[in-house]
Enzyme design. Structure first.
Site, short mmCIF file in Angstrom:
data_model
loop_
_atom_site.label_atom_id
_atom_site.label_comp_id
_atom_site.label_asym_id
_atom_site.label_seq_id
_atom_site.Cartn_x
_atom_site.Cartn_y
_atom_site.Cartn_z
CG ASP A 186 -6.14 -2.74 -4.38
OD1 ASP A 186 -6.99 -1.94 -3.95
OD2 ASP A 186 -4.93 -2.69 -4.06
CB SER B 48 -0.96 -0.04 1.19
OG SER B 48 -2.01 0.85 1.01
CG HIS C 264 -5.36 -2.72 -0.45
ND1 HIS C 264 -4.68 -2.15 -1.50
CD2 HIS C 264 -4.84 -2.16 0.68
CE1 HIS C 264 -3.80 -1.26 -1.02
NE2 HIS C 264 -3.88 -1.25 0.28
#
Length: 721
Positions: A665, A579, A697
C-alpha cells in the site's frame, strides 16, 4: 533458448498442462451451505460480473465473470453471452486461461477478447477462435474503430523518468536509483507507463500499431485505475479523444490536472480540448494546498485545471462529453458533465443543478434526455437524465447502486449493473420512463442466485438525526438475519473511507455488511459530513477538518442508535473502518470516552506528519492538510490537522485494537499500521497486527481475503460477545 530447446519445451508443456488442470476447475461454485448465514467461504464462492457490452443491434449481451478458488488462491475469468432479455445464457469460453474484455466486432458476427496478453476473436457461439495480434508487448486493453479498420491497443512501455535504468552489466541488481517523485504509485514502482497505439486491422491480423504518444513521457490512461473508458473513437473513425495528465515527477505528484486531447489519425496532430494553444500553467508552491493558488483563481478555471476524464463522442459526431472537475489538486471535487462542441470549441456544463457527482454517463438519441447518468444522492446511486438546457430528472429511486452505464444500442434501453447491501452485482436493462414510477428495471442475470437462495435475508433501514451543528444526517441501519427486536445485539459503527466516498448501497467482498450482520452484529453506517450526495457544502466541510465535525457525526450516530434503538446493546459497541475510516478509528481510540469495547483499523493513517511525505499522491495531503508540516506559515487548519493527528493521543488509548495493513500500500504506507500497533503494545493495550506483505490498499488474494474475514470476526467476537 538455443540450449536444451526440447527440454525447455517439455517443461513448458508440462507446466501448461498442470496449470490447465488446476485452473479449469475454477468455475461457478455450486456450494451447499451448512447454515443460512453468510460466511467468508460463501462470499468468496460468488461469481463477480466484470466487463460487458451490448451487440450492435441491442439483441444480445456479452459479459465476463470472475470465479475464485480459495484452494488454488487464484481467479479464473470466463466469457458469457445471452439475449438482452436474459434468455439463452451460455458460456462461450472453456479455456484454462483467463479471457476478458469482450467486445463485438464485424457488425456483431464475432466477439474480440483478451487472453494470454494478446487480442483474439471468436464466433458468437465460441467457435473459430483466432489470434489477431502477435505483439511483443502484452495488450492490456483495446477499442475498435466504428468502421472496423483500426483498433486502439493499450500497451506498457519502459519509463525511467523517476527511476534510472540500472547498468546493463548489472542485470541482477535489485536496487533502484530514484531521481524524482512519482517513483511509486498505488502498489508498484513506476518503471513503465501505458500508451495507446493505433493499429491497422487486416485480413492477416493486426499490426503493432503507432504510439500516439510516441516520445512523450506521459501515461494514458491514468494510473492506477484508468482503462479503455478514457479513450474514444469519433463516429467517422478519423479521430481519437483521450485522457492524459502531461506531467512528470513533482508536477505529477502535486497535480490532478488531466486534460482531454483530440488526436487526428491521418495527420498525427493533437489538440488539447481543455486549454488554449500555448497555455502555461501558473507557478505553484508544491508544499501548500492549491485552493488559494493562482492555478485555481477564477480566471484560470475556464482552462479546466482539474481532472478531466472519460471522453465520449455524441452519436452524431458533433460533440464530445466528458467528466470534469473544476479545481487542480482536489481529487474529490464535484464531477460535472462537460459538453464540447467540436466545430466551435464551446464548452458547457450540463449538470450544475445536480449538486453531487456524475459517476457514469451515456449519450442518448432521446430528444427528452440528451444524456443519461448515474449519480449519488442521499446515499444511493440512481439513474438520471439531463437535457441540453441542463434540466436534470431522476429516473430510478431504488435503495441500490447502479453502475457501468451504457446504451443497449436500440435507442430506448440502458444496460447497467446493480448491487446493494443485500445483493452482489447483476446486469439489468432499464427502460426509462418520465419518472421513477414509470421506469422499468429488469434483471437479466442471476449470477449468485444459487447462493443467495440459501441465505437468510438481512434488514435495512434509514434514520435521520440532528448533528451537533444543527444539520440533518442520514445513517443506514443493517440488521442481522432472523432479527428479533426484543433482543439486544452487539453493534458496529462503520467509518467510511475516502474521506469523500459515499456510504451508498455498495456491495463489497471485504467490507460486506451482509456478512457482518450474519455474524450477529447491527451496523450503524453514518453519512457524515464529507460525503457526496448531500450537497457540495456538506461534502467539502471535511477538508482541513478531519478531526472536527465528521468525528462528532460518528459519535452522534452511535449515540443516537444506542439511545433510541432498543436492540442496540450500548455495552457492546465496536468501531471499524478502512483508509480514512482507519484514520477515524485511530482518532476515536483517543476520544471515545469509553463508548467502544474494541476497534479495527485497516490501512488507516496514524501519523499525519509521516503520512504527508509517505504518500505518493501529494496533491491529496496538500488539499486535505493545507500545508507541509515544516512550513512555518501554516494555516490554522494545517496546525489543527497536525496537532490532532491520532498518534498524539496514544496516551489516551484504553481499548483493544486490531490493526490491518498491506505492505504494498503506497497510498497509506504500512508503517502507519505498524506504528499504531507498536504504540498500543508499548502502552500495554491488547492489540493485534494483521500484515499482508503482498497486498495493496485492498485485499485481493482469496486466501488473504479469508484470513482477513476470520481475523476480523475473531477479534470482534472476542470483545463484543
Amino acid at each position: 533458448m538455443k540450449k536444451t530447446i526440447f527440454a525447455a519445451m517439455l517443461l513448458a508443456l508440462c507446466g501448461t498442462l498442470q496449470t490447465q488442470a488446476q485452473e479449469v476447475n475454477i468455475g461457478k461454485n455450486h456450494i451447499t451451505l451448512s447454515s443460512d448465514l453468510m460466511t467468508p467461504e460463501a462470499l468468496w464462492a460468488m461469481g463477480r460480473i466484470g466487463a460487458y457490452q451490448a451487440a450492435p443491434d441491442g439483441s444480445r449481451v456479452v459479459y465476463t465473470v470472475a470465479y475464485y478458488s480459495v484452494k488454488e488462491n487464484k481467479s479464473h475469468h470466463v466469457i458469457y453471452m445471452m439475449d438482452a432479455d436474459g434468455q439463452n445464457n451460455r458460456r462461450l469460453t472453456t479455456s484454462a486461461k483467463n479471457e476478458t474484455d469482450p467486445a463485438w466486432i464485424d457488425g456483431g458476427q464475432r466477439v474480440a477478447f483478451l487472453t494470454g496478453g494478446q487480442l483474439w476473436s471468436m464466433k458468437v457461439d465460441g467457435s473459430d477462435r483466432r489470434q489477431l495480434t502477435h505483439d511483443e508487448l502484452d495488450i492490456e486493453g483495446f477499442k475498435f474503430s466504428p468502421d472496423g479498420t483500426k483498433v486502439i491497443l493499450l500497451k506498457s512501455i519502459d519509463y525511467h523518468g523517476s527511476i534510472q535504468a540500472n547498468p546493463d552489466d548489472l542485470p541482477k541488481a535489485t536496487g533502484r536509483l530514484v531521481t524524482d517523485l512519482n517513483y511509486r504509485h498505488w502498489d508498484h514502482y513506476v518503471e513503465s507507463i501505458t500508451h495507446p497505439f493505433v493499429a491497422e486491422v487486416t485480413a492477416n491480423g493486426i499490426n503493432a500499431g503507432k504510439d500516439i504518444l510516441e516520445g512523450e513521457p506521459y501515461e494514458c490512461p491514468l494510473a492506477p485505475f484508468g482503462g479503455i473508458e478514457q479513450l474514444d473513437w469519433s463516429t467517422d473513425s478519423k479521430q481519437i479523444a483521450y485522457t492524459c495528465r502531461k506531467k512528470e515527477g513533482v508536477a505529477y505528484a502535486i497535480s490532478t490536472d488531466s486534460d482531454i486531447f483530440l488526436y487526428d489519425v491521418a495527420s498525427g496532430t493533437t489538440k488539447n480540448l481543455c486549454k488554449p494553444a500555448g497555455y502555461v500553467a501558473p507557478a505553484v508552491d508544491p508544499t501548500k494546498t492549491m485552493k488559494d493558488q493562482a492555478v485555481n483563481a477564477p480566471g484560470n478555471l475556464k482552462n479546466n485545471p482539474g481532472y478531466d476524464t472519460n471522453p465520449q463522442f455524441s452519436p452524431d459526431g458533433k460533440y464530445i462529453a466528458w467528466l470534469s472537475m473544476a479545481r487542480d489538486g482536489y481529487e474529490s471535487d464535484r464531477n460535472r458533465l462537460c459538453i464540447y462542441e467540436i466545430a466551435t470549441g464551446e464548452k458547457r456544463y450540463l449538470t450544475e443543478s445536480f449538486d453531487s457527482n456524475v459517476d457514469e454517463f451515456a449519450w442518448s438519441d432521446n430528444k427528452d434526455a440528451l444524456i443519461y447518468f448515474i449519480g449519488v444522492w442521499h446515499a444511493t446511486e440512481n439513474l438520471y437524465s439531463v437535457t441540453w438546457k441542463g434540466e436534470v430528472k431522476q429516473l430510478t429511486d431504488d435503495w441500490a447502486d447502479f453502475g457501468s452505464l451504457q446504451m443497449l444500442n436500440d435507442g430506448k434501453r440502458i444496460l447497467a449493473e446493480r448491487h446493494s447491501y443485500k445483493a452482489s452485482a447483476d446486469l439489468y436493462v432499464i427502460t426509462p420512463g418520465k419518472d421513477p414510477k414509470k421506469t422499468k428495471v429488469q434483471q437479466i442475470t442471476t449470477e449468485n442466485k444459487h447462493i443467495f437462495d440459501q441465505l437468510a435475508d438481512i434488514g435495512i433501514d434509514q434514520r435521520w438525526v440532528k448533528t451537533t451543528d444543527g444539520k440533518d444526517m442520514l445513517y443506514w441501519i443493517i440488521l442481522p438475519p432472523h432479527f428479533d427486536a426484543s433482543k439486544k445485539y452487539p453493534t458496529l459503527l462503520f467509518c467510511e473511507g475516502g474521506p469523500q466516498s459515499p456510504v451508498s448501497q455498495f456491495w463489497s467482498y471485504r467490507w460486506n455488511f451482509m456478512i457482518m450482520a450474519s455474524h450477529g452484529y447491527v451496523i450503524i453506517a453514518p453519512n457524515r459530513h464529507g460525503l457526496p450526495g448531500f450537497g457540495s457544502e456538506w461534502c467539502e466541510e471535511i477538508s482541513g477538518d478531519w478531526t472536527g465535525q465528521c468525528m462528532s457525526d460518528y459519535l452522534t450516530a452511535i449515540d443516537d442508535a444506542a439511545a433510541n434503538l432498543p436492540y442496540v446493546d450500548k455495552e457492546k459497541l465496536g468501531a471499524v473502518g478502512a483508509s480514512f475510516g482507519g484514520f477515524s478509528v485511530y482518532y476515536l481510540a483517543g476520544h471515545h470516552d469509553k463508548r467502544f469495547k474494541c476497534f479495527i483499523a485497516h490501512d488507516g493513517a496514524f501519523n499525519l506528519e509521516s503520512m504527508y511525505t509517505d504518500t505518493e499522491e501529494v496533491w491529496f495531503s496538500n488539499w486535505e492538510y493545507d500545508d507541509a508540516y515544516w512550513n512555518k506559515d501554516q494555516t490554522a487548519n494545517a496546525r489543527k490537522t497536525y496537532d490532532n493527528s491520532p498518534h498524539r493521543f496514544v496516551d489516551l488509548w484504553d481499548t483493544p485494537i486490531l490493526c490491518i495493513h498491506g505492505e504494498k500500500d503506497y497510498r497509506i504506507n504500512a508503517n502507519q499500521g505498524m506504528g499504531a500497533f507498536n504504540s498500543a503494545r508499548l502502552r500495554g493495550i491488547e492489540a493485534q497486527l494483521l500484515i499482508f506483505p503482498d497486498e495493496n490498499h485492498w485485499v485481493l488474494k482469496p486466501q488473504n481475503g479469508i484470513l482477513w474475514q476470520r481475523s476480523y470476526f475473531n477479534w470482534l467476537d472476542r470483545w463484543l460477545k
